[in-house]
Design a protein around this motif. Sequence first.
Motif, PDB file in Angstrom:
ATOM      1  N   ALA A 115       0.825  -1.212   0.000  1.00 49.59           N
ATOM      2  CA  ALA A 115       0.000   0.000   0.000  1.00 49.59           C
ATOM      3  C   ALA A 115       0.859   1.261   0.000  1.00 49.59           C
ATOM      4  N   LEU A 116       2.096   1.145   0.490  1.00 53.34           N
ATOM      5  CA  LEU A 116       2.979   2.308   0.609  1.00 53.34           C
ATOM      6  C   LEU A 116       3.825   2.552  -0.637  1.00 53.34           C
ATOM      7  N   GLU A 117       3.748   1.699  -1.616  1.00 52.83           N
ATOM      8  CA  GLU A 117       4.595   1.810  -2.803  1.00 52.83           C
ATOM      9  C   GLU A 117       4.541   3.223  -3.393  1.00 52.83           C
ATOM     10  N   GLY A 118       5.716   3.864  -3.478  1.00 57.19           N
ATOM     11  CA  GLY A 118       5.805   5.185  -4.081  1.00 57.19           C
ATOM     12  C   GLY A 118       5.504   6.336  -3.144  1.00 57.19           C
ATOM     13  N   CYS A 119       5.301   6.061  -1.874  1.00 56.82           N
ATOM     14  CA  CYS A 119       4.979   7.133  -0.923  1.00 56.82           C
ATOM     15  C   CYS A 119       6.233   7.960  -0.622  1.00 56.82           C
ATOM     16  N   LYS A 120       6.111   9.270  -0.727  1.00 51.01           N
ATOM     17  CA  LYS A 120       7.276  10.134  -0.558  1.00 51.01           C
ATOM     18  C   LYS A 120       7.836  10.095   0.861  1.00 51.01           C
ATOM     19  N   ASN A 121       6.953  10.165   1.851  1.00 55.01           N
ATOM     20  CA  ASN A 121       7.400  10.171   3.246  1.00 55.01           C
ATOM     21  C   ASN A 121       6.383   9.406   4.094  1.00 55.01           C
ATOM     22  N   ALA A 122       6.844   8.349   4.724  1.00 52.61           N
ATOM     23  CA  ALA A 122       5.926   7.539   5.521  1.00 52.61           C
ATOM     24  C   ALA A 122       6.615   7.018   6.771  1.00 52.61           C
ATOM     25  N   ALA A 161      11.187  -2.459   3.565  1.00 55.46           N
ATOM     26  CA  ALA A 161      11.470  -1.057   3.221  1.00 55.46           C
ATOM     27  C   ALA A 161      12.529  -0.986   2.122  1.00 55.46           C
ATOM     28  N   GLU A 162      13.509  -1.891   2.169  1.00 57.57           N
ATOM     29  CA  GLU A 162      14.564  -1.899   1.154  1.00 57.57           C
ATOM     30  C   GLU A 162      14.024  -2.328  -0.205  1.00 57.57           C
ATOM     31  N   GLN A 163      12.921  -3.077  -0.212  1.00 55.69           N
ATOM     32  CA  GLN A 163      12.354  -3.592  -1.459  1.00 55.69           C
ATOM     33  C   GLN A 163      11.253  -2.688  -2.023  1.00 55.69           C
ATOM     34  N   THR A 164      10.891  -1.627  -1.286  1.00 53.57           N
ATOM     35  CA  THR A 164       9.746  -0.803  -1.658  1.00 53.57           C
ATOM     36  C   THR A 164      10.191   0.600  -2.000  1.00 53.57           C
ATOM     37  N   ARG A 165       9.635   1.140  -3.083  1.00 53.63           N
ATOM     38  CA  ARG A 165       9.972   2.497  -3.507  1.00 53.63           C
ATOM     39  C   ARG A 165       9.308   3.502  -2.569  1.00 53.63           C
ATOM     40  N   GLY A 166      10.109   4.370  -1.971  1.00 52.88           N
ATOM     41  CA  GLY A 166       9.585   5.368  -1.052  1.00 52.88           C
ATOM     42  C   GLY A 166      10.591   5.704   0.026  1.00 52.88           C
ATOM     43  N   ASN A 167      10.243   6.664   0.853  1.00 49.69           N
ATOM     44  CA  ASN A 167      11.100   7.084   1.960  1.00 49.69           C
ATOM     45  C   ASN A 167      10.410   6.722   3.265  1.00 49.69           C
ATOM     46  N   PHE A 168      11.013   5.832   4.055  1.00 53.94           N
ATOM     47  CA  PHE A 168      10.335   5.270   5.216  1.00 53.94           C
ATOM     48  C   PHE A 168      11.136   5.478   6.506  1.00 53.94           C
ATOM     49  N   ARG A 169      10.376   5.824   7.550  1.00 51.14           N
ATOM     50  CA  ARG A 169      10.920   5.814   8.902  1.00 51.14           C
ATOM     51  C   ARG A 169      10.162   4.761   9.704  1.00 51.14           C
ATOM     52  N   PHE A 170      10.727   4.395  10.868  1.00 50.32           N
ATOM     53  CA  PHE A 170      10.145   3.300  11.634  1.00 50.32           C
ATOM     54  C   PHE A 170       9.715   3.758  13.025  1.00 50.32           C
TER      55      PHE A 170
END
Length: 555
Positions: A115-122, A161-170
């Motif tokens: 669902a997060l694919e391509g999300c700029k900041n999540a 997160a490494e496999q998904t396009r986007g910028n992720f924090r935890f």
Amino acid sequence: MKHHKYKRGYFVPPTKSLEWSEKEYIEKAPIWCSVDLRDGNQALITPMSLAEKIEFFKLLVQIGFKEIEVGFPAASQTEYQFLRTLVEENLIPDDVSVQVLTQAREHIIKKTFEALEGCKNAIVHVYNSTSLVQREQVFGKSKQEIKNIAIQGAKLLKDFAEQTRGNFRFEYSPESFTGTEIDYALEVCNAVIDVFAPTKEQKVIINLPATVEMSLPHIYASQVEYMSKNLNQRENVLISLHPHNDRGCGVADAELGLLAGADRIEGTLFGNGERTGNVDIITLALNLCLHGVDSGLDFSNLPHICDIYERITKMRVYERQPYAGKLVFAAFSGSHQDAIAKGMTYRKEHDLSHWNVPYLPIDPQDVGRIYESDVIRINSQSGKGGIAYILHHHYGFDLPPKFRESLSYYVKNISDNMQKELLPQDICDIFYKDFVNVNTPIAISKFHFETKEDLFVVHLTLENNGRTSDLSARGNGRLDAVANALREHLKLDFDILDYREHSLKEGSSSQAVAYIHITYAKEQYFGVGLHTDIITASIQALVSAINIILKQEGK
């Protein structure tokens, strides 16, 4: 009360942590995260639709939230689609991070990242419950097994997160933190931090939720302070709080927790949430404002926010809700009224730069409210708001807007002619005498209805200057039937523009009040009916308005 069956279910830190108690106030605003669209939404009787979620999201952005939890994407198609809509339609501003919740289970985490694919900041928020009660009663697992779930969840977040396009924090939450042994909660959180390996540029969020509020607020603060002092890589960790309100102390928990070292708050507008709700962010933010601290959130138009919130959530903002309630700035005590009036005069005369008025901690206008107290004195210069306020707050009448305006000119004209101030009782006397249950020159002594062919038929007895007439007429409704009978008999071509009703007080013995707005010969007229029966009250309102017409025409 069976108080013997309860015992304290929380755990105090192994060492005392009370440095927070030496601080006077919160010096800066925390990072705010709204969870209205997830935690708040799941607590609604009817959860929001996709369109409502989008509208609410835009409201939160407008208020100034930079972190917004948008849902549990793996929980339902609506939750999943909402996130995809935000991403695909580019509805997330560049400076806003959306947050999503997931359990520490592989298939749920996988669906979340889809669902997060391509999300700029999540922010991806993973949790598992660590409390003693849940370990024993729900999961039947040991401390090590529960810790392993948290560690595995953290590893899965990094992998996906490494496999998904986007910028992720935890973010990680030891759910039911307040019911978890503090040293064990620390052990689990530190294990998760070690997996995440945060940096100064990519900090991790450790959320310490009062999932169930169990203790006095100072205990929660001590728990937070202990965690803050002992977490690994504290300089790279943001401590977040997620207080619920089971003991009614959610705001106090949050404020003392911030004093104890927390950096971030998760909460909702007006405190909506499971059971007694989440912490109320509006109250927290305006409490900061009250101490001269910029919250970073814009609550300058609370009535507008209330309207959207009530429409979308179908919840009601309580009249005494701090800052936002409709009655929080109203003073009913005479001494309060006098002090407020004098304080406002003093403020104006001395051109004060800081707000300091008796009984009003903040300026109502700063949150979009108009200054009103019960000290409203009516003369020829008074406005419709003052007259309507007196009739409503002193006597229970809630006049429709058009009636308020018409009545204000009527009362002000009387005040002008008398050249005197009108006291509340004077206004009430004028209102009753000239608008309520006016029964001359005509009056309806009795009536009854029947239905024919989906229409109402009225049979009534009309008294008109000593003459009695029996009338009948049909209408789409009861009031319409009576109006038709009076039109035909009195030869008055009037139209009903508006009709409203309410109860003056609660209970079976309450009186019903009805307001009617009619037009005749291009002029507008109003009447009020008061009776224990609402049908009778509505007829009395119509008769009152017609009598005003007849008196004006000399009939």
